[in-house]
Each structure stands twice: as structure tokens, then as C-alpha cells.
Write a protein that holds these residues in place. Structure first.
Motif, PDB file in Angstrom:
ATOM      1  N   ALA A 179       0.830  -1.203   0.000  1.00 24.45           N
ATOM      2  CA  ALA A 179       0.000   0.000   0.000  1.00 24.45           C
ATOM      3  C   ALA A 179       0.865   1.254   0.000  1.00 24.45           C
ATOM      4  O   ALA A 179       1.858   1.343   0.720  1.00 24.45           O
ATOM      5  CB  ALA A 179      -0.922  -0.003   1.212  1.00 24.45           C
ATOM      6  N   SER A 180       0.459   2.228  -0.835  1.00 27.31           N
ATOM      7  CA  SER A 180       1.142   3.528  -0.841  1.00 27.31           C
ATOM      8  C   SER A 180       0.220   4.629  -0.335  1.00 27.31           C
ATOM      9  O   SER A 180       0.676   5.584   0.289  1.00 27.31           O
ATOM     10  CB  SER A 180       1.635   3.864  -2.244  1.00 27.31           C
ATOM     11  OG  SER A 180       0.547   3.933  -3.150  1.00 27.31           O
ATOM     12  N   LEU A 181      -1.088   4.511  -0.606  1.00 27.99           N
ATOM     13  CA  LEU A 181      -2.112   5.439  -0.116  1.00 27.99           C
ATOM     14  C   LEU A 181      -1.743   6.897  -0.375  1.00 27.99           C
ATOM     15  O   LEU A 181      -1.891   7.759   0.495  1.00 27.99           O
ATOM     16  CB  LEU A 181      -2.368   5.214   1.380  1.00 27.99           C
ATOM     17  CG  LEU A 181      -2.784   3.797   1.786  1.00 27.99           C
ATOM     18  CD1 LEU A 181      -3.199   3.771   3.250  1.00 27.99           C
ATOM     19  CD2 LEU A 181      -3.886   3.252   0.916  1.00 27.99           C
ATOM     20  N   LYS A 182      -1.313   7.168  -1.606  1.00 28.41           N
ATOM     21  CA  LYS A 182      -0.931   8.537  -1.968  1.00 28.41           C
ATOM     22  C   LYS A 182      -2.099   9.343  -2.505  1.00 28.41           C
ATOM     23  O   LYS A 182      -2.116  10.568  -2.395  1.00 28.41           O
ATOM     24  CB  LYS A 182       0.189   8.492  -3.014  1.00 28.41           C
ATOM     25  CG  LYS A 182       1.493   7.876  -2.506  1.00 28.41           C
ATOM     26  CD  LYS A 182       2.520   7.759  -3.626  1.00 28.41           C
ATOM     27  CE  LYS A 182       3.816   7.112  -3.129  1.00 28.41           C
ATOM     28  NZ  LYS A 182       4.798   6.929  -4.226  1.00 28.41           N
ATOM     29  N   LYS A 183      -3.085   8.659  -3.095  1.00 25.47           N
ATOM     30  CA  LYS A 183      -4.210   9.340  -3.722  1.00 25.47           C
ATOM     31  C   LYS A 183      -5.484   9.093  -2.915  1.00 25.47           C
ATOM     32  O   LYS A 183      -5.585   8.127  -2.161  1.00 25.47           O
ATOM     33  CB  LYS A 183      -4.389   8.847  -5.157  1.00 25.47           C
ATOM     34  CG  LYS A 183      -3.163   9.079  -6.033  1.00 25.47           C
ATOM     35  CD  LYS A 183      -3.357   8.462  -7.414  1.00 25.47           C
ATOM     36  CE  LYS A 183      -2.105   8.618  -8.272  1.00 25.47           C
ATOM     37  NZ  LYS A 183      -2.243   7.948  -9.593  1.00 25.47           N
ATOM     38  N   ALA A 184      -6.443   9.956  -3.128  1.00 23.46           N
ATOM     39  CA  ALA A 184      -7.678   9.876  -2.346  1.00 23.46           C
ATOM     40  C   ALA A 184      -8.404   8.553  -2.536  1.00 23.46           C
ATOM     41  O   ALA A 184      -9.091   8.072  -1.634  1.00 23.46           O
ATOM     42  CB  ALA A 184      -8.594  11.047  -2.716  1.00 23.46           C
ATOM     43  N   ALA A 185      -8.276   7.969  -3.733  1.00 25.65           N
ATOM     44  CA  ALA A 185      -8.992   6.718  -4.018  1.00 25.65           C
ATOM     45  C   ALA A 185      -8.234   5.480  -3.570  1.00 25.65           C
ATOM     46  O   ALA A 185      -8.779   4.372  -3.629  1.00 25.65           O
ATOM     47  CB  ALA A 185      -9.286   6.626  -5.510  1.00 25.65           C
ATOM     48  N   ASP A 186      -7.002   5.637  -3.117  1.00 22.95           N
ATOM     49  CA  ASP A 186      -6.161   4.470  -2.872  1.00 22.95           C
ATOM     50  C   ASP A 186      -6.649   3.598  -1.726  1.00 22.95           C
ATOM     51  O   ASP A 186      -6.432   2.380  -1.734  1.00 22.95           O
ATOM     52  CB  ASP A 186      -4.717   4.911  -2.596  1.00 22.95           C
ATOM     53  CG  ASP A 186      -3.988   5.331  -3.857  1.00 22.95           C
ATOM     54  OD1 ASP A 186      -4.537   5.097  -4.955  1.00 22.95           O
ATOM     55  OD2 ASP A 186      -2.884   5.894  -3.744  1.00 22.95           O
ATOM     56  N   ILE A 187      -7.291   4.183  -0.725  1.00 22.71           N
ATOM     57  CA  ILE A 187      -7.690   3.386   0.431  1.00 22.71           C
ATOM     58  C   ILE A 187      -8.647   2.280   0.027  1.00 22.71           C
ATOM     59  O   ILE A 187      -8.616   1.170   0.563  1.00 22.71           O
ATOM     60  CB  ILE A 187      -8.312   4.285   1.535  1.00 22.71           C
ATOM     61  CG1 ILE A 187      -8.396   3.524   2.865  1.00 22.71           C
ATOM     62  CG2 ILE A 187      -9.674   4.809   1.129  1.00 22.71           C
ATOM     63  CD1 ILE A 187      -7.088   3.333   3.541  1.00 22.71           C
ATOM     64  N   GLU A 188      -9.510   2.545  -0.977  1.00 23.99           N
ATOM     65  CA  GLU A 188     -10.511   1.563  -1.374  1.00 23.99           C
ATOM     66  C   GLU A 188      -9.921   0.409  -2.178  1.00 23.99           C
ATOM     67  O   GLU A 188     -10.474  -0.688  -2.176  1.00 23.99           O
ATOM     68  CB  GLU A 188     -11.605   2.240  -2.200  1.00 23.99           C
ATOM     69  CG  GLU A 188     -12.414   3.259  -1.405  1.00 23.99           C
ATOM     70  CD  GLU A 188     -13.372   4.038  -2.287  1.00 23.99           C
ATOM     71  OE1 GLU A 188     -14.532   4.229  -1.872  1.00 23.99           O
ATOM     72  OE2 GLU A 188     -12.963   4.471  -3.382  1.00 23.99           O
ATOM     73  N   VAL A 189      -8.816   0.654  -2.854  1.00 24.19           N
ATOM     74  CA  VAL A 189      -8.251  -0.389  -3.703  1.00 24.19           C
ATOM     75  C   VAL A 189      -6.960  -0.979  -3.136  1.00 24.19           C
ATOM     76  O   VAL A 189      -6.500  -2.012  -3.623  1.00 24.19           O
ATOM     77  CB  VAL A 189      -7.996   0.137  -5.138  1.00 24.19           C
ATOM     78  CG1 VAL A 189      -9.302   0.510  -5.808  1.00 24.19           C
ATOM     79  CG2 VAL A 189      -7.035   1.309  -5.131  1.00 24.19           C
ATOM     80  N   GLN A 190      -6.400  -0.354  -2.109  1.00 27.13           N
ATOM     81  CA  GLN A 190      -5.123  -0.833  -1.588  1.00 27.13           C
ATOM     82  C   GLN A 190      -5.188  -1.363  -0.163  1.00 27.13           C
ATOM     83  O   GLN A 190      -4.272  -2.066   0.268  1.00 27.13           O
ATOM     84  CB  GLN A 190      -4.085   0.307  -1.640  1.00 27.13           C
ATOM     85  CG  GLN A 190      -3.720   0.750  -3.042  1.00 27.13           C
ATOM     86  CD  GLN A 190      -2.632   1.810  -3.038  1.00 27.13           C
ATOM     87  OE1 GLN A 190      -1.989   2.068  -2.016  1.00 27.13           O
ATOM     88  NE2 GLN A 190      -2.418   2.441  -4.177  1.00 27.13           N
ATOM     89  N   ALA A 191      -6.238  -1.030   0.582  1.00 22.89           N
ATOM     90  CA  ALA A 191      -6.328  -1.440   1.986  1.00 22.89           C
ATOM     91  C   ALA A 191      -7.487  -2.414   2.179  1.00 22.89           C
ATOM     92  O   ALA A 191      -8.292  -2.648   1.277  1.00 22.89           O
ATOM     93  CB  ALA A 191      -6.488  -0.216   2.889  1.00 22.89           C
ATOM     94  N   ILE A 192      -7.578  -2.964   3.369  1.00 21.05           N
ATOM     95  CA  ILE A 192      -8.586  -3.973   3.702  1.00 21.05           C
ATOM     96  C   ILE A 192      -9.471  -3.424   4.810  1.00 21.05           C
ATOM     97  O   ILE A 192      -8.980  -3.121   5.908  1.00 21.05           O
ATOM     98  CB  ILE A 192      -7.919  -5.274   4.164  1.00 21.05           C
ATOM     99  CG1 ILE A 192      -7.035  -5.831   3.049  1.00 21.05           C
ATOM    100  CG2 ILE A 192      -8.952  -6.291   4.603  1.00 21.05           C
ATOM    101  CD1 ILE A 192      -5.767  -6.453   3.548  1.00 21.05           C
TER     102      ILE A 192
END
Length: 849
Positions: free
Chosen positions: A113-126
């Protein structure tokens, strides 16, 4: 409708009663994430996972253990775990790694996970709540234990959650509302931070591993002890916390088995010959603990001795020393045969016990008669020792020569070892527990410390772990007493049934393989699945896969029967499939209401296909009152499970902004990129379009071309048209009408109406050199394939052509048709019917196109 309600009720009943049928199944998933790529690594979690997984194995759980998981690896591991936990009595997830909260929602963080963009949490985290909901739909009792309450290490402070941007929390995890019969434990209290500690293990994991093995302790008592240990270890800076709605007791380590020994034995003892060995067998604790023995009633005619010393009533003797217990009957104590008795009791570490009795006949050892009896007894003892050695050797050979293929996903499989003895003195200790999977007897699950009695060995079973096909080595120690033992190993090879290989489906949470798309199912699948159903009539998965194989073969009526049978037996994906048949009118009339009811039933049981279809229906109001929020939430849950169809739906929603959900092309791109990572050819085509238009991402025609080509190579129906338009217009590539023409025709053959329309237009763009019959042909295909009526100009364009090119095109189409039908309707109607017939004959299987 009454039939539908009855069907769904039967499905739910089967799902609920599954728990009762598998009342003692306990499955744990242990994850340790240490090696993060874009944020600081953590010292302890991987070691925590190793230690905690060993703890659960000792407690008799089936254990899935994984370290340093990426998001995609987590999806695959979690799906295998869910398949194993289906119908279990207790489901446990233990996670050690980074985790934090956003807007009251807790997230576990994969190592990539990098979570750099606003949408990243939905596609990179659990999302923790998604994990919990899946466990609720699968098991009777759920326990989630989180050593993950560390500082938020990411610099970004807001992320998309559903339909709004939410600020991320800096520390800790949020309190979770648990449903009935759930316990959620945190390494520290809500909003606080947990510490790695100075040792190899975190303070929390170390305390848990130590306390969890306390026998017969209810989990809330265990967690209280863990809390005390952690508070002491951290000087009060970390206070573990849990919330519980348990109504059933959860005992991690059960120790209720009594030490095993024969209840009554018989022996001849001579008087006047000194101490005589009684030959009592060593008691066996099947749970692997130490055993002590005490004399409850001593013999009246002599004294008991061990290593030359008298043994008093109530004096504890180590269980391993019992075979050396002797009895000394003085000279003259028996002038004729007399009967005496010894009563003794065994005690284990867990409070269990059992009683044994030795009845012996005392005979005089004096004179010639006594010597004869003694010689006979010595010969009998030697023979017994010899036979026992033969039994042990034979038992070792029976095990050592075993190399068994064990099917995956059919439950525990009997090993049928044909053990050559039932001598109560012979036992089998598990000296090398399998690295994956579970050894069990019908009445209990074995652990790495377990032992079996000789009479139990023929009932030994092994259940492979879903997702594992590597050979497994199991080690045993065959023992008759503390001085006589022999090692033996056997090899077990988990095997996937041919039906699963030929017709398993992707994301089937009761499946055992990555699966195939419908158009990938081969001709041999029906025979393979018919054989599996015959061999395993109670495994619903094989009936569903038989239904898939029959659909691929065009046997719709038989397929529907097989799928209905699977659904009635509790296979959730089969319930979704029945909804799909109703939605598409495959083998039945189109019934959107019935389809939605079946989609909802599958979604409620956690099926990602069901969640996608029911979420799509709710979001758009397809045959149901629109509920945008619930529909969006279901689509997000399905995407979190790795379902790329849901990702593509979400991308369309976020690209345009629909039903009050704001447009955000960058968010759409994040979901398409996630789909491409999972090799979804539809995501590739859609993302290529974004790169071509510069929508939500920098314009890049070369990347667009590569994505279109990759999707085309995978068989995607619309990608050839996307690529063709680049060649037609010279966008990012050299203009090449001939290549555009070839690609438009390829897309038409795959069922793309827009490409058929563009192929007709490309023909007419040739001016005087145009072949009008060819243009008519592709317009007819455009109308025939346009099931959603999105190309009204195709029908209008077809009407503008004259009779001559239409007749020529119709004659050509009829020549291609295998089935000959009498013409009816207008010339345009005949053209469209003929085009549809040609396409269906070329694509006989029901598939994703």
C-alpha cells in the motif's frame, strides 16, 4: 413467487444447518505484515505470526498463516480461508501489522500500500468490517484479534469512503460494533497506539501465545490475563481491550480427554520368587500431556515396588514408569490358587483421570510345579515382547510405505492405514504434524502433541488445506513402552479434482481453485464433473460445476437442474447463477424480480458476484426501488473481494458521476488499474480509453494501444474495436485502414455491435469502391447484436440501402447458416435474423460475451 420464497428459505436453512453438521470445526487465519515497501517496516509482525500460528496449531485449529501480504495476495489467501471456514463453529482472524482508522472505519494495511491518492484506500487497503461480515456469513462464532493499532504512517490526510472524502485518523483503531456471538480484541484501547516492544514479539502477541494455551480457559478469561501481562510489560502505557457479544463459551485449548488405559487386566503372579513385573501398559494422554499414576487399592497378598522401593497408597508415580511396577508376594502366601486385585488411577495435567484394575491369580512358585509355571510365564512374556516388536515393525512399515493422493475440498479423508495391531500397549504419537491441513479422528482434531491408541489409528483422517497442493510429510512415533519405539513417516499429496480444474469458477468462496471464465470451459468438463458428483454426492460444489459445464455445452435444461440441486444443498454461487439465468432468460422467461431476490440471497451470504449484481440493481433501480447508498456499498464490498466486474461498474459511476455520487475520473482510474492488475480484460479496454482521452490520468496513446492489444489477445470483445479506431484515425499510430478493417471484423465476430456499425461506415467511406453488400452485412450484425438498443442509427442506416445489396448480403448470410429456415418478415428483418443466427452458431456456448 411462492416457489421462489420456498427455494430461498430452503437455501437459508441449508446454510444455517451447515453449522450443526460441522459442529467442531475451528479455523484460524494468522497474518503478519512486517516488510512494508513505501512506509517504515515493522520489527515484530512476521515473528508474531509464526508464534501465534504455532499456538493455534497446538490448540487443534486448522491454521492458515501468511506473512507480508500484498493486497492481491490477501484477497487470494482470504478466499481460501473463507472456503475452509464455511460452516465452521469458530472462525478466528489474527492480524499483526499496520492498521488505522478513517472516519470510524478500521483498515488493515497490506505491504504494497502507498495510499498517496484519495482513491487508494478503497483499492489498496482492507476494511475490517468487510472481513467481519464475511466471517458472520460463514461461521457460528467469530473472533478477530488485532495487534495493529499503530500510528498512521501515511502523509495524506483524506480519502474517499463511499460518496465522500473523509479525514484519516492519526492514531489507533476505532471501536467496532460486533454482532451476536462475536469477539473483537485490540492490542490497545480504541484510539490508542500499540507498541512493538524490545523483544522478537510484540508485548501483545507474546502474552497471547503464552496465555492462550492455558487449558479449558474461556477466551474472555484468557484476554483478561493477556491484558494484565501487557499492562505490566508496558508500565501501563498499553491496555489491551475487547468488545464481546459472545453467548457461547469459546475455549481455545480443550483438555477434556481422559488418559487412556485398559480398564481391566489379568496377570499370574508367583509367590516366593521375589519381585515380579506386572507388565502394566504405559497410559497414553491423547492430548500430549504428562500423566501420573496413584495406587488406590493395593494388593492384599504382597507389596508393590518400583526400582527396589515400596510404593505406598496414593503415592504419585510417573506414567512412563508404570510398566516397571513390580509385585513381591512372600513365600507361603499362596498354598493354592488365590485371586487378588490392584486398583490404580491416572491423572493428567488438565484434571482428567481414569481408573484401571489388575486382577491377578497368585500361585506358589515353590517346587517343580512352581518352576514349571515360572518357565511358562517367562516364555509367554518373551513371546509377548517378540510379538509386540513385530507389531511395531509392521505398523511402521504400513505407514512408511504409504503415499496417498488426498482430494482437496471434500472434507476429512480416511487414510485407511490398516494398522496391524490393536494391542492396548501400542500407541502412535504425532511427531511431525503436517505443515498445512488437519489430522483428525471422528471425535477430535489432533494437534502436534497428540497421540492415538492402536485401536484408533484406522480411523485417522487428513483434510488438506484449500489453496495448497504441495506434498505433505507426516511423522509418527510408534511406541509400546518408554523403551520401545519406532519412527515412521508418510507422504500425502493434496490433489484437485478434475471437475474443479475443468469447471471451477473465479471468486467462488466455496471453491478450491482460481477458476475459469465460462468461455474457457472445455469439452471434457461435463464428464469430469459427472464423475465427481457420483463420487462425492454430498459436495454441492461439484453439482454447481457440473451445471457450469452443461451450460458451456449448450445443455441448458440439464444445467439448470444441476444448479438448482447445488443451491438447495447450500452452494451460494449456484443461487447467484439461478438469478443470472432469470435475468438473462437463459432456459426460462426473463424475470427481473426473481433474479433480484436470488441476487440478494447470494449477496447476503457474502458472494461477490451476488453483491455486484444486487448492488448494481439497487444503485440503478433495475427492477427494484433505487437505493444508491446500499448499492454503492455492495459494489465496493465486491471490489474489495477482488471482483473486477464490480471495479468496472464503480469506474463507470465515478467517471460520469451518477445518482448523486460525485464524478472523480482519478477515482475511476484507480479501480480500473486495480482490475488490470488482476488481468481483467474489460478493465484493460476501459483504462486504455482513459489513457487515450486523458481522463483521470495523463494522456498516453502508447499505453492505451498496449492495453487494447493485451485485452484483444485475451479475447475481449470490444478491445479490437478500440484498437481499430486508433488505426482508422491515426491516433497514436500510423493510419492503417486495412488493419482497422481487420480489427472491426474481429470485434464483430466477438459480438461488438459498435464495431460492426463502424465496419459498415468504413466500407462506405471507400466511395465508389465500396461494396454495399458488405456494408449491409455489418449493419445487419450491428442491429442483431445491439440487444440494449444503443445504436438506433444502425437500423436507420440499414433501411436506406436498396434491395440489390440487401439480397446479396442475405444470400451470403444464409449460405453460412447451418440451420435452414423459411424466410419471413421484411427484407431488413430477415437480414437481422440471419446475422443473429450466424453469430449464435459461431458462438454456441453461453459465455461472458
Amino acid at each position: 413467487m411462492l416457489r421462489l420464497c420456498g427455494f430461498i428459505a430452503a437455501f437459508i436453512l441449508v446454510s444455517l444447518t451447515t453449522f450443526e453438521a460441522c459442529a467442531d470445526r475451528r479455523v484460524a487465519l494468522v497474518i503478519g505484515n512486517s516488510e512494508y515497501r513505501d512506509i517504515p517496516a515493522l520489527k515484530n509482525p512476521a515473528k508474531d505470526a509464526e508464534d501465534v500460528s504455532a499456538t493455534f496449531r497446538l490448540a487443534g485449529f486448522e491454521v492458515f498463516v501468511a506473512e507480508n501480504l500484498t493486497k492481491q495476495q490477501f484477497e487470494g489467501q482470504f478466499r481460501d480461508y473463507l472456503a475452509a471456514v464455511d460452516g465452521a463453529d469458530l472462525a478466528v482472524v489474527y492480524y499483526s501489522g499496520h492498521g488505522f482508522q478513517i472516519g470510524g472505519e478500521n483498515f488493515l494495511i497490506p505491504v504494497d500500500a502507498s495510499l498517496k491518492k484519495a482513491a487508494d484506500i478503497e483499492v489498496q487497503a482492507i476494511k475490517l468490517n468487510d472481513v467481519l461480515e464475511q466471517l458472520r456469513s460463514k461461521s457460528k462464532i467469530q473472533v478477530i484479534i488485532l495487534d495493529a493499532c499503530r500510528n498512521n504512517p501515511f502523509p495524506r490526510n483524506n480519502y474517499w469512503l463511499r460518496d465522500q472524502l473523509v479525514t484519516a485518523g492519526n492514531t489507533g483503531l476505532a471501536q467496532v460494533r460486533s454482532s451476536l456471538n462475536t469477539l473483537i480484541a485490540f492490542a490497545t484501547e480504541p484510539g490508542a497506539v500499540a507498541y512493538d516492544g524490545s523483544g522478537d514479539l510484540s508485548p501483545f502477541s507474546s502474552a497471547f501465545s503464552r496465555r492462550a494455551l492455558a487449558p479449558n480457559q474461556e477466551i474472555r478469561t484468557v484476554m483478561s490475563a493477556v491484558r494484565r501481562d501487557v499492562v505490566q510489560a508496558t508500565n501501563g502505557m498499553q491496555v489491551p481491550w475487547e468488545n464481546s457479544s459472545l453467548i457461547d463459551d469459546v475455549v481455545l485449548v480443550r483438555r477434556s480427554n481422559r488418559p487412556s488405559l485398559p480398564p481391566v487386566l489379568e496377570k499370574v503372579v508367583l509367590s516366593g520368587v521375589g519381585p515380579v513385573a506386572l507388565g502394566l501398559p504405559e497410559p497414553v494422554d491423547v492430548d500430549g500431556g504428562a500423566i501420573t499414576v496413584s495406587i488406590e487399592r493395593p494388593p492384599a497378598m504382597g507389596r508393590l515396588m518400583l526400582d527396589g522401593k515400596d510404593v505406598a497408597v496414593g503415592e504419585p508415580i510417573a506414567g512412563k514408569d508404570l510398566p516397571r511396577l513390580q509385585m513381591d508376594v512372600p513365600k507361603g502366601a499362596a498354598t493354592q490358587d488365590e485371586v487378588d486385585m490392584l486398583a490404580y488411577a491416572t491423572h493428567d495435567n488438565w484434571g482428567g483421570g481414569s481408573q484401571g484394575i489388575l486382577v491377578f491369580r497368585v500361585k506358589s512358585g515353590e517346587g517343580a510345579a512352581g518352576q514349571q509355571i515360572m518357565a511358562s510365564l517367562e516364555a509367554e512374556q518373551k513371546q509377548q515382547v517378540l510379538e509386540r516388536g513385530i507389531h511395531i515393525t509392521g505398523a511402521a512399515e504400513a505407514i512408511e510405505n504409504r503415499k496417498l493422493d488426498i482430494p482437496v475440498g471434500v472434507g476429512p479423508v480416511a487414510l485407511n492405514l490398516d494398522f496391524p495391531t490393536d494391542d492396548p500397549a501400542v500407541s502412535l504419537k504425532v511427531s511431525g504434524y503436517p505443515a498445512t491441513g488437519t489430522l483428525s479422528l471422528p471425535d477430535r482434531t489432533l494437534s502436534p502433541q497428540s497421540s492415538l491408541l492402536a485401536g484408533e489409528v484406522d480411523h485417522l483422517r487428513y483434510e488438506p488445506q484449500i489453496g495448497t497442493t504441495a506434498p505433505i510429510v507426516v511423522g509418527f512415533e510408534i511406541r509400546a513402552d518408554s523403551t520401545s519405539s519406532k519412527p515412521a513417516t508418510m507422504k500425502l499429496s493434496p490433489t484437485v479434482d478434475a471437475c474443479d480444474t475443468a469447471a471451477g469458477e473465479p471468486l467462488d468462496l466455496q471453491g478450491v481453485v482460481p477458476g475459469l471464465l465460462p468461455n474457457e470451459i472445455g469439452a471434457g468438463a461435463v464428464a469430469a464433473c459427472e464423475a465427481a458428483v457420483k463420487t462425492y454426492p454430498d459436495v454441492a460444489r461439484f453439482r454447481y460445476e457440473l451445471g457450469r459445464a452443461l451450460l458451456a455445452a449448450g445443455k441448458v435444461a440439464e444445467a439448470k437442474t444441476a444448479i438448482e440441486d447445488a443451491a438447495k444443498k447450500g452452494h451460494v454461487r449456484a443461487v447467484f447463477e439461478l438469478g443470472y439465468l432469470n435475468a438473462t432468460g437463459t432456459g426460462t422467461a426473463i424475470d427481473r424480480t426473481q433474479a433480484n431476490a436470488l441476487y440478494k440471497a447470494a449477496a447476503d451470504k457474502g458472494d461477490p458476484y451476488g453483491m455486484t449484481s444486487w448492488g448494481r440493481a439497487l444503485f440503478n433501480g433495475y427492477g427494484v426501488n433505487r437505493d444508491t447508498a446500499k448499492g454503492l456499498d455492495l459494489l465496493l464490498k465486491a471490489a474489495a473481494m477482488g471482483h473486477t466486474y464490480a471495479m468496472n461498474d464503480l469506474a463507470a459511476i465515478f467517471t460520469e458521476g451518477r445518482n448523486g455520487v460525485p464524478a472523480d475520473p482519478a477515482r475511476a482510474v484507480a479501480f480500473l488499474q486495480a482490475g488490470v492488475q488482476r488481468q481483467d480484460m474489460y478493465s484493460m479496454n476501459l483504462l486504455g480509453r482513459n489513457y487515450l482521452a486523458g481522463q483521470g490520468i495523463d494522456k498516453d496513446p502508447k499505453t492505451a494501444q498496449a492495453l487494447f492489444q493485451q485485452a484483444t489477445d485475451l479475447g475481449q470483445p470490444y478491445a479490437p474495436g478500440s484498437l481499430a479506431r486508433m488505426y482508422r484515425d491515426g491516433v497514436g499510430v500510423r493510419q492503417d485502414p486495412a488493419e482497422a478493417q481487420r480489427l472491426f471484423e474481429l470485434a464483430t465476430a466477438r459480438g461488438d455491435p459498435s464495431s460492426a456499425y463502424d465496419r459498415a461506415a468504413l466500407e462506405m467511406a471507400k466511395g465508389d469502391k465500396a461494396d454495399q453488400a458488405v456494408a449491409v452485412r455489418f449493419l445487419a450484425f450491428a442491429v442483431a447484436l445491439d440487444l440494449r438498443k444503443e445504436l438506433p442509427d444502425a437500423k436507420k442506416g440499414l433501411a436506406q440501402f436498396g434491395t440489390k445489396p440487401k439480397t446479396a448480403a442475405l444470400d451470403a448470410l444464409r449460405q453460412e447458416l447451418k440451420s435452414k429456415t423459411l424466410p419471413s418478415g421484411s427484407l431488413d428483418t430477415q437480414l437481422v435474423k440471419a446475422a443473429r443466427g450466424v453469430w449464435e452458431e459461431a458462438n454456441p456456448r453461453r459465455d461472458l460475451f
